[in-house]
Design a protein around this motif. Structure first.
Motif, PDB file in Angstrom:
ATOM      1  N   SER A  16       1.261  -0.978  -0.048  1.00 37.05           N
ATOM      2  CA  SER A  16      -0.206  -0.198  -0.354  1.00 37.05           C
ATOM      3  C   SER A  16       1.264   1.818  -0.382  1.00 37.05           C
ATOM      4  O   SER A  16       0.060   2.156  -0.547  1.00 37.05           O
ATOM      5  CB  SER A  16      -1.074   0.470   1.300  1.00 37.05           C
ATOM      6  N   GLY A  17       1.998   1.170   0.274  1.00 38.60           N
ATOM      7  CA  GLY A  17       2.633   2.384   1.124  1.00 38.60           C
ATOM      8  C   GLY A  17       3.839   2.625  -0.621  1.00 38.60           C
ATOM      9  O   GLY A  17       4.100   3.942  -1.094  1.00 38.60           O
ATOM     10  N   VAL A  18       3.902   1.850  -1.503  1.00 36.64           N
ATOM     11  CA  VAL A  18       5.691   1.480  -2.572  1.00 36.64           C
ATOM     12  C   VAL A  18       4.482   2.611  -3.394  1.00 36.64           C
ATOM     13  O   VAL A  18       4.992   3.265  -3.373  1.00 36.64           O
ATOM     14  CB  VAL A  18       5.224   0.497  -3.005  1.00 36.64           C
ATOM     15  N   PRO A  19       2.989   2.646  -3.974  1.00 34.13           N
ATOM     16  CA  PRO A  19       2.511   3.633  -5.053  1.00 34.13           C
ATOM     17  C   PRO A  19       2.718   5.541  -4.478  1.00 34.13           C
ATOM     18  O   PRO A  19       3.242   5.993  -5.688  1.00 34.13           O
ATOM     19  CB  PRO A  19       0.709   3.958  -5.201  1.00 34.13           C
ATOM     20  N   ARG A  20       2.275   5.162  -3.078  1.00 34.16           N
ATOM     21  CA  ARG A  20       2.898   6.643  -2.934  1.00 34.16           C
ATOM     22  C   ARG A  20       4.335   6.704  -3.079  1.00 34.16           C
ATOM     23  O   ARG A  20       4.994   8.311  -3.322  1.00 34.16           O
ATOM     24  CB  ARG A  20       2.590   6.872  -1.397  1.00 34.16           C
ATOM     25  N   LEU A  21       5.273   6.057  -2.028  1.00 30.61           N
ATOM     26  CA  LEU A  21       7.088   6.346  -2.047  1.00 30.61           C
ATOM     27  C   LEU A  21       6.980   6.416  -3.971  1.00 30.61           C
ATOM     28  O   LEU A  21       7.867   7.368  -3.767  1.00 30.61           O
ATOM     29  CB  LEU A  21       7.381   4.674  -1.584  1.00 30.61           C
ATOM     30  N   GLY A  36       1.639   0.910  10.525  1.00 27.06           N
ATOM     31  CA  GLY A  36       0.961   1.328  10.381  1.00 27.06           C
ATOM     32  C   GLY A  36       0.167   1.692   9.965  1.00 27.06           C
ATOM     33  O   GLY A  36      -0.812   2.244   9.041  1.00 27.06           O
ATOM     34  N   ALA A  37       1.053   2.996  10.176  1.00 29.82           N
ATOM     35  CA  ALA A  37       0.383   4.720   9.700  1.00 29.82           C
ATOM     36  C   ALA A  37       0.195   4.635   7.594  1.00 29.82           C
ATOM     37  O   ALA A  37       1.365   4.079   7.305  1.00 29.82           O
ATOM     38  CB  ALA A  37       1.029   5.528  10.074  1.00 29.82           C
ATOM     39  N   THR A  38      -0.571   5.840   7.929  1.00 25.29           N
ATOM     40  CA  THR A  38      -0.406   6.456   6.296  1.00 25.29           C
ATOM     41  C   THR A  38       1.512   6.877   5.506  1.00 25.29           C
ATOM     42  O   THR A  38       1.529   7.428   6.800  1.00 25.29           O
ATOM     43  CB  THR A  38      -0.740   7.313   4.997  1.00 25.29           C
TER      44      THR A  38
END
Length: 483
Positions: free
Chosen positions: A71-76, A283-285
């Motif tokens: 879930s975090g990779v696209p934002r990264l 677990g934070a965004t």
């Protein structure tokens, strides 16, 4: 059930397990050396070998952790793209090693090379602590720390004092310490003091019997990162330990480390790595630092720095590829320091090829190592290296823990990565590519200081060592892919 039937059932189950796990190893396609080593373990040690493989043979991240990473990779990735406005867009003016390496590293991990960084090489633990404590004391907004090992003794107490004061004056302080490497600290008095002061302290890769069933327990966060206000950052090999007290019973002397202090745009890249780790552990965004405000203004004429994270949560093989690209790009000289040298075939071939092509290759490692298996597995490669012309120097001033590579006096690779399979494939690591002759010259001077306190290995003397020592070295070499 008679004994004959019991033995038959056991034998059948044994072979069923071997066949299933062999198929599993083959289909997961690990490096060939790793696959062969695990197959030997599974075949040669009935049942126990299978249990060891199931515990340590696969990169089991755990379902919830894998979901958080995905879930975090696209934002990264989007944030990395936004750094492009500050990135180097013209060929680097330092010769052949730099430009192909920059492009390769950016395609692998997404972080561009950022110009305008003030870099300060800190070659002893006293200066590391002095600068870090001063910067934490001047923090206005955030302090972010991520370290593999954190211990209570010595000057680390001053770091705790500085963090406590920062939190009490309203600075947001967040820290990650590896659950295994910092196990004692996380349960100690200083950790409790930090939490009471408002420092948000978390354990990376928590361990435990229940977690071992779902997650591989020896996947660790081996990074060393400190970022203050998104503008000043530190990374390198120094853990939050005082070497005067750390592992004194190991009989290897004090650990010798180096760090780099960065002021400028690359600090934001390191902060982004920390915040991604933070999102995975809590677990934070994932909320990346603001590109323009957090990175600070670029310094005219400063170093060009590129951040390269690696690990099972990202592209595990990235740092392995980067190192190979760096070695093959050398034309004149390669000098490297590492505490743990257990190369795979690709790295060994790259080093011997470079030496045979006329590149002056120097490897500096500790004369005494805290891992007996690593010591022997490392020694098994010395014959091939010296035959190709590689100079091997054994450092006598303690356990040399600095991880560095200088290429043609123009490019540096500096960070937390050891030259072994664990750093390449399993642990979360952080590396800097510094495209700057001035910084590389300073790092090269430090490497020369190490050489002056080292003894060059003589090929003739080495080749005359007892046969039993050769056998032990070569036997441990077979375990190299698993170390």
């Amino acid at each position: 059930m008679n004994p004959h039937m019991v033995s038959t059932v056991v034998l059948v189950v044994h072979w069923v397990v071997i066949v299933i796990l062999s198929i599993r190893v083959v289909m997961r396609r690990p490096p060939v050396g790793v696959a062969m080593a695990w197959l030997v373990v599974v075949f040669s040690v009935p049942f126990a070998g299978a249990a060891v493989y199931l515990l340590f043979g696969e990169k089991r991240l755990g379902r919830s952790r894998a979901v958080r990473i995905q879930s975090g990779v696209p934002r990264l990735t989007r944030w990395q793209a936004s750094l492009g406005a500050q990135a180097v867009t013209v060929p680097l003016p330092i010769g052949p090693p730099g430009e192909p390496l920059r492009r390769h590293a950016e395609r692998l991990q997404g972080f561009p090379a950022l110009p305008g960084n003030e870099t300060l090489l800190l070659s002893d633990f006293e200066s590391v602590f002095d600068h870090m404590i001063r910067d934490i004391g001047a923090a206005e907004q955030t302090v972010h720390l991520c370290f593999y090992i954190w211990e209570e003794k010595g000057r680390t107490g001053e770091i705790v004092d500085a963090l406590t004061r920062a939190a009490q004056r309203g600075v947001q302080c967040r820290a990650i310490a590896d659950a295994l490497g910092s196990k004692t600290f996380l349960k100690g008095l200083q950790a409790g003091r930090l939490r009471r002061a408002g420092v948000d302290l978390r354990a990376a890769w928590p361990t435990g019997l229940a977690r071992a069933l779902a997650t591989r327990t020896d996947l660790r966060n081996h990074r060393k990162i400190a970022v203050i206000d998104g503008r000043v950052a530190y990374t390198g090999s120094q853990n939050l330990v005082d070497p005067r007290f750390f592992k004194q019973k190991a009989g290897v002397g004090e650990w010798v480390d180096a760090m780099v202090r960065i002021k400028g745009p690359a600090a934001a890249s390191l902060d982004g790595v920390f915040l991604f780790d933070w999102s995975v552990e809590t677990g934070a965004t994932f909320e990346p630092p603001t590109v323009w405000t957090a990175s600070g203004s670029a310094m005219p004429g400063g170093s060009v720095v590129q951040v390269v994270p690696s690990g099972p949560d990202l592209q595990a093989e990235s740092i392995h590829q980067v190192l190979l690209k760096a070695i093959y790009g050398a034309e004149c000289e390669l000098v490297m320091t590492t505490p743990y040298f257990v190369p795979d075939d690709a790295l060994l071939t790259a080093l011997t090829t470079a030496a045979l092509c006329g590149v002056a290759v120097t490897l500096i490692i500790p004369a005494r190592n805290d891992s007996l298996l690593v010591r022997h597995a490392s020694a098994a490669h010395f014959d091939d290296l010296m035959s190709a012309g590689v100079r091997i120097a054994l450092f006598n001033g303690g356990l040399l823990h600095t991880k560095s590579l200088t290429i043609d006096g123009a490019v540096s690779v500096f960070g937390s990565v050891n030259l072994d399979m664990r750093s390449f494939w399993l642990d979360s690591e952080i590396s800097l590519l510094v495209y700057d002759r001035d910084f590389t010259g300073r790092l090269r001077d430090l490497q020369e200081r190490y050489l002056r306190d080292s003894e060059r290995l003589d090929p003739d003397v080495w080749n005359s060592r007892p046969s039993r020592r050769r056998f032990v070295d070569n036997a441990c070499r077979l375990l190299g892919p698993l170390l």
